[in-house]
Scaffold this motif. Sequence first.
Motif, PDB file in Angstrom:
ATOM      1  N   ALA A  13       0.842  -1.207   0.000  1.00 35.75           N
ATOM      2  CA  ALA A  13       0.000   0.000   0.000  1.00 35.75           C
ATOM      3  C   ALA A  13       0.871   1.249   0.000  1.00 35.75           C
ATOM      4  CB  ALA A  13      -0.928  -0.008   1.210  1.00 35.75           C
ATOM      5  N   ILE A  14       1.697   1.378  -1.021  1.00 33.44           N
ATOM      6  CA  ILE A  14       2.522   2.567  -1.176  1.00 33.44           C
ATOM      7  C   ILE A  14       2.323   3.132  -2.571  1.00 33.44           C
ATOM      8  CG2 ILE A  14       4.285   1.842   0.487  1.00 33.44           C
ATOM      9  CD1 ILE A  14       6.004   0.990  -1.919  1.00 33.44           C
ATOM     10  N   VAL A  20       5.615  12.481  -0.896  1.00 37.06           N
ATOM     11  CA  VAL A  20       6.468  12.057   0.211  1.00 37.06           C
ATOM     12  C   VAL A  20       7.454  10.993  -0.263  1.00 37.06           C
ATOM     13  CG1 VAL A  20       6.510  10.997   2.489  1.00 37.06           C
ATOM     14  CG2 VAL A  20       4.721  12.654   1.929  1.00 37.06           C
ATOM     15  N   PHE A  21       6.961  10.035  -1.038  1.00 32.85           N
ATOM     16  CA  PHE A  21       7.824   8.978  -1.577  1.00 32.85           C
ATOM     17  C   PHE A  21       8.889   9.583  -2.484  1.00 32.85           C
ATOM     18  CE2 PHE A  21       8.256   4.388  -2.559  1.00 32.85           C
ATOM     19  CZ  PHE A  21       9.153   4.467  -3.608  1.00 32.85           C
ATOM     20  N   ALA A  27      13.832   5.758   1.567  1.00 34.50           N
ATOM     21  CA  ALA A  27      13.195   5.354   2.825  1.00 34.50           C
ATOM     22  C   ALA A  27      12.236   4.182   2.619  1.00 34.50           C
ATOM     23  CB  ALA A  27      12.432   6.542   3.425  1.00 34.50           C
ATOM     24  N   TYR A  28      11.859   3.914   1.376  1.00 31.56           N
ATOM     25  CA  TYR A  28      10.869   2.870   1.076  1.00 31.56           C
ATOM     26  C   TYR A  28      11.470   1.653   0.368  1.00 31.56           C
ATOM     27  CZ  TYR A  28       7.595   6.662   2.025  1.00 31.56           C
ATOM     28  OH  TYR A  28       6.901   7.688   2.623  1.00 31.56           O
ATOM     29  N   ASP A 328      24.414   1.456   1.040  1.00 31.17           N
ATOM     30  CA  ASP A 328      24.073   2.840   1.349  1.00 31.17           C
ATOM     31  C   ASP A 328      25.307   3.713   1.531  1.00 31.17           C
ATOM     32  OD1 ASP A 328      21.355   2.256   1.252  1.00 31.17           O
ATOM     33  OD2 ASP A 328      21.252   1.781   3.384  1.00 31.17           O
ATOM     34  N   ALA A 329      26.486   3.098   1.579  1.00 28.42           N
ATOM     35  CA  ALA A 329      27.723   3.856   1.735  1.00 28.42           C
ATOM     36  C   ALA A 329      28.205   4.352   0.374  1.00 28.42           C
ATOM     37  CB  ALA A 329      28.795   2.988   2.381  1.00 28.42           C
ATOM     38  N   PHE A 330      28.747   5.568   0.358  1.00 31.40           N
ATOM     39  CA  PHE A 330      29.341   6.144  -0.852  1.00 31.40           C
ATOM     40  C   PHE A 330      30.845   5.918  -0.791  1.00 31.40           C
ATOM     41  CE2 PHE A 330      31.466   9.777  -2.897  1.00 31.40           C
ATOM     42  CZ  PHE A 330      30.980   9.653  -4.189  1.00 31.40           C
ATOM     43  N   ARG A 331      31.360   5.083  -1.702  1.00 26.72           N
ATOM     44  CA  ARG A 331      32.779   4.737  -1.691  1.00 26.72           C
ATOM     45  C   ARG A 331      33.324   4.818  -3.114  1.00 26.72           C
ATOM     46  NH1 ARG A 331      31.781  -0.422   1.673  1.00 26.72           N
ATOM     47  NH2 ARG A 331      32.385  -1.446  -0.263  1.00 26.72           N
TER      48      ARG A 331
END
Length: 400
Positions: A13-14, A20-21, A27-28, A328-331
């Motif tokens: 249900a998104i 917001v998304f 975040a989703y 999620d890390a920027f390398r």
Amino acid sequence: MKPAEAEAVPNLAIDPFDKVFLGDPYAYHDMIREAGPVVWLDSVGAFAMARYEEVKDSLRDHETFCSSRGVGTLDFAKETPFRPPSLLLEADPPLHDRTRSMMNRIVSLKALKELRPRWQAKAEELVDRLVERRRFDAVKDLSEIFPMMIFPDTIGLRDDGREHLLDYATIVFNAFGPDNDVLREGNEGKEAAIEWVAEACKRDNLKEGGWGMAVFEAADRGECTHEEAERLVRSFLSAGVDTTVNGIGHMVLALAGHPEEYQKLRSNPSLVRRAFEESLRWDSTVQTFFRTTTKRVEVGGAEIPEGQKVLLFLAAANRDPLHWDEPDAFRIERNTSGHVGFGFGIHQCLGQMVARLEGELIGTAIAERVASIRLTGAPVRRLNNTLHAIDSVPVEVEPA
């Protein structure tokens, strides 16, 4: 109509086109990936995939997941798009193979090698001016300016009205989503851009020696029709502007937010290409594209019927922990081979080599001239149904 097969997969249900998304899609993404290899989204009436392997395989399998029925919410077999479909992005073989091979001969490595010295001088000139100022906006003063300094002349566009290019790209990518507030608000006041682009792509309005005229010369040789030539020139204008603007903006944002990674780049400027690729993976400019199934297909144990829209979350795939280490890390030293920031398979972005060269030149110019770079305020997003667009990145630099 919701197919019966949708009941056999997780129903989420998104709404991926909700403000917001769109403001913070990351975040989703965990929720979508963890739900399963295939999910159903009632909000758009489509199946969706967010894991790397399924997204990459679907992009590669153009015979099953076609583009000619539209890469947005509209199904071209049933609905009419706001402009004639792209002969590249919204086409399948054999039409796509013919037009893409022709365009690849124009946007070639040889052509870019010849342009590189001129583009490099422009990049260095622009960065020199900004370093002298110390404080500037990495979007308004850099990533929006540099492509406009070089790209319109490369295509051979008329001199007047070039400011419409940024608006046109916004309109095109917005239109891949639904007719929502984001589309209407984002397109407001930009109507003139569509008319300007239509005129600018005509042979009589193109300058000799540019890529645009080269397309019409190919038409003279019978490689495409002259009507197709206009549409192919138009493809340059959506593929080579907004995605590059946001790509450079995201690279500067990433480097400013990760000072230790920036110092690695300072110590070894040869990492600039990797830094740009990592910024594309870490914060993908193009977040989503749709495909349409041409037949019943099984993906990850789920059945998807023929004629169904499938939403592919490219940005979620680029941060899938099943594929990437610490996604999620920027390398900047990461091996980003296979990321889907430019798509994958035969429909990879036409402008990817242009974007990569522009990103390399700007990144190199900054690394050579800037000792440190930091944010002086919060980045501002510009909502778009397809792009994770950025409107402002205020920074301060310390000259080297």
